[in-house]
Design a protein around this motif. Structure first.
Motif, PDB file in Angstrom:
ATOM      1  N   PHE A   1       5.943   6.319 -11.565  1.00  0.00           N
ATOM      2  CA  PHE A   1       6.961   5.374 -11.112  1.00  0.00           C
ATOM      3  C   PHE A   1       7.532   5.793  -9.763  1.00  0.00           C
TER       4      PHE A   1
ATOM      5  N   VAL B   1       4.880   5.743  -6.722  1.00  0.00           N
ATOM      6  CA  VAL B   1       4.371   4.414  -6.370  1.00  0.00           C
ATOM      7  C   VAL B   1       5.445   3.588  -5.661  1.00  0.00           C
ATOM      8  N   THR B   2       6.659   3.629  -6.183  1.00  0.00           N
ATOM      9  CA  THR B   2       7.710   2.747  -5.670  1.00  0.00           C
ATOM     10  C   THR B   2       8.457   3.322  -4.459  1.00  0.00           C
ATOM     11  N   ALA B   3       8.794   4.606  -4.487  1.00  0.00           N
ATOM     12  CA  ALA B   3       9.621   5.197  -3.416  1.00  0.00           C
ATOM     13  C   ALA B   3       8.927   5.180  -2.045  1.00  0.00           C
TER      14      ALA B   3
ATOM     15  N   ALA C   1       6.409   3.349  -0.922  1.00  0.00           N
ATOM     16  CA  ALA C   1       6.151   1.982  -0.464  1.00  0.00           C
ATOM     17  C   ALA C   1       7.421   1.338   0.080  1.00  0.00           C
ATOM     18  N   ALA C   2       8.513   1.470  -0.673  1.00  0.00           N
ATOM     19  CA  ALA C   2       9.783   0.883  -0.229  1.00  0.00           C
ATOM     20  C   ALA C   2      10.279   1.556   1.044  1.00  0.00           C
TER      21      ALA C   2
ATOM     22  N   TRP D   1      13.808  10.157  -6.529  1.00  0.00           N
ATOM     23  CA  TRP D   1      13.277   8.911  -5.970  1.00  0.00           C
ATOM     24  C   TRP D   1      13.854   8.683  -4.577  1.00  0.00           C
TER      25      TRP D   1
ATOM     26  N   PHE E   1      12.045   8.435  -0.983  1.00  0.00           N
ATOM     27  CA  PHE E   1      12.284   7.173  -0.271  1.00  0.00           C
ATOM     28  C   PHE E   1      12.720   7.436   1.167  1.00  0.00           C
TER      29      PHE E   1
END
Length: 231
Positions: free
Chosen positions: A41, A44-46, A48-49, A101, A105
C-alpha cells in the motif's frame, strides 16, 4: 541536488530490501500477509502521489528554472528529516504507517523537481549529459550502497528488535537537506545575476526603441521638408 537524490535513494533502496525484516522484528508483526499488505500500500500510493504533486508544484511556480522551484526540495527534504526522527519512535502500525507514507510521499515530491533543476542548471547543449550523469551518480551513491548500509547498521546492534538501525538509515536524509541548503545559496545568486542581466537588457532595449523612434521621427520630418521644397 545529486547528493540530495542519492540520500533519498539510499533510503528507498534499503527500505525495498529490508522493510519486511523491519516490520517483522521492529514492529513484531508475525503475519507475513499483513506485512506485505502494509508495504505494498505504501510503496504503490506514496511515490505515485508524490511525483504527480511534484510536477504540479513545479508548474505552479513557473517551471524548474524559476527561483521558487528550489524551495520545493528545500521544504520537502526538511519534512523528510523531521519524519525520519518520528517514524522509528512509534511501534503501533496505526501511527507508524501514516508517518512512513508521508515520508516516502515527500521524498517523491522532491524527485521530479530535483531532476528538473539539475537539467536546467546547465547549458541546454549539456542537459542530456547532465541528466545521464545525475542518474549514474544517484544509482552508484544511492541505490547501490543502500541495502548494504542498513545491513551494516543492523550488524552493529546486538538487539534484533532494535529500531535504531532504521532510525540511522532514515537520518541519511540530513545530508540531502544540507545539500539543498547549499544549492539554495548558489541558485539564489545565479537567479540574482539573471535578474540583473534581464533588467540591464530591458533598459538597453528600451533605449534602442527610443533611438529607433527618434530616427523615424527625424526621417519623417526630412521627408516632409523635401515634399514642401518640391512643391
Amino acid at each position: 541536488m545529486n547528493i540530495t537524490l542519492s540520500s533519498m535513494f539510499i533510503i528507498v533502496s534499503a527500505i525495498q530490501f529490508w522493510i519486511n525484516d523491519y516490520l517483522e522484528f521492529g514492529h513484531l508483526i508475525e503475519d507475513k500477509n499483513a506485512r506485505l499488505t502494509c508495504f505494498t500500500f505504501v510503496v504503490v500510493t506514496a511515490p505515485a502521489a508524490g511525483i504527480i504533486l511534484g510536477g504540479v508544484l513545479a508548474g505552479k511556480v513557473g517551471g524548474y528554472d524559476k527561483e521558487k522551484a528550489i524551495y520545493i526540495p528545500l521544504f520537502t527534504s526538511f519534512g523528510v528529516v523531521i519524519l525520519a526522527n518520528l517514524c522509528p519512535i512509534f511501534i503501533n502500525l496505526i501511527l507508524f504507517l501514516p508517518l512512513f507514507w508521508t515520508l516516502l510521499f515527500l521524498g517523491s515530491v522532491l524527485l521530479p523537481v530535483a531532476n528538473g533543476i539539475v537539467i536546467v542548471s546547465v547549458e541546454k547543449k549539456y542537459s542530456g549529459s547532465a541528466s545521464a550523469a545525475s542518474i549514474l551518480i544517484y544509482h552508484i551513491l544511492g541505490r547501490l550502497p543502500g541495502p548494504t548500509l542498513y545491513a551494516f547498521l543492523k550488524s552493529m546492534v546486538n538487539d534484533p528488535n532494535s529500531r535504531i538501525p532504521f532510525w540511522l538509515l532514515l537520518n541519511v536524509s540530513i545530508a540531502g537537506f544540507l545539500a539543498v541548503l547549499f544549492c539554495v545559496k548558489f541558485q539564489k545568486e545565479k537567479y540574482r545575476k539573471l535578474r540583473n542581466n534581464e533588467e540591464t537588457q530591458n533598459i538597453l532595449d528600451e533605449e534602442e526603441n527610443k533611438n529607433d523612434i527618434n530616427v523615424d521621427s527625424i526621417n519623417d520630418v526630412d521627408i516632409n521638408i523635401e515634399k514642401e521644397t518640391t512643391n
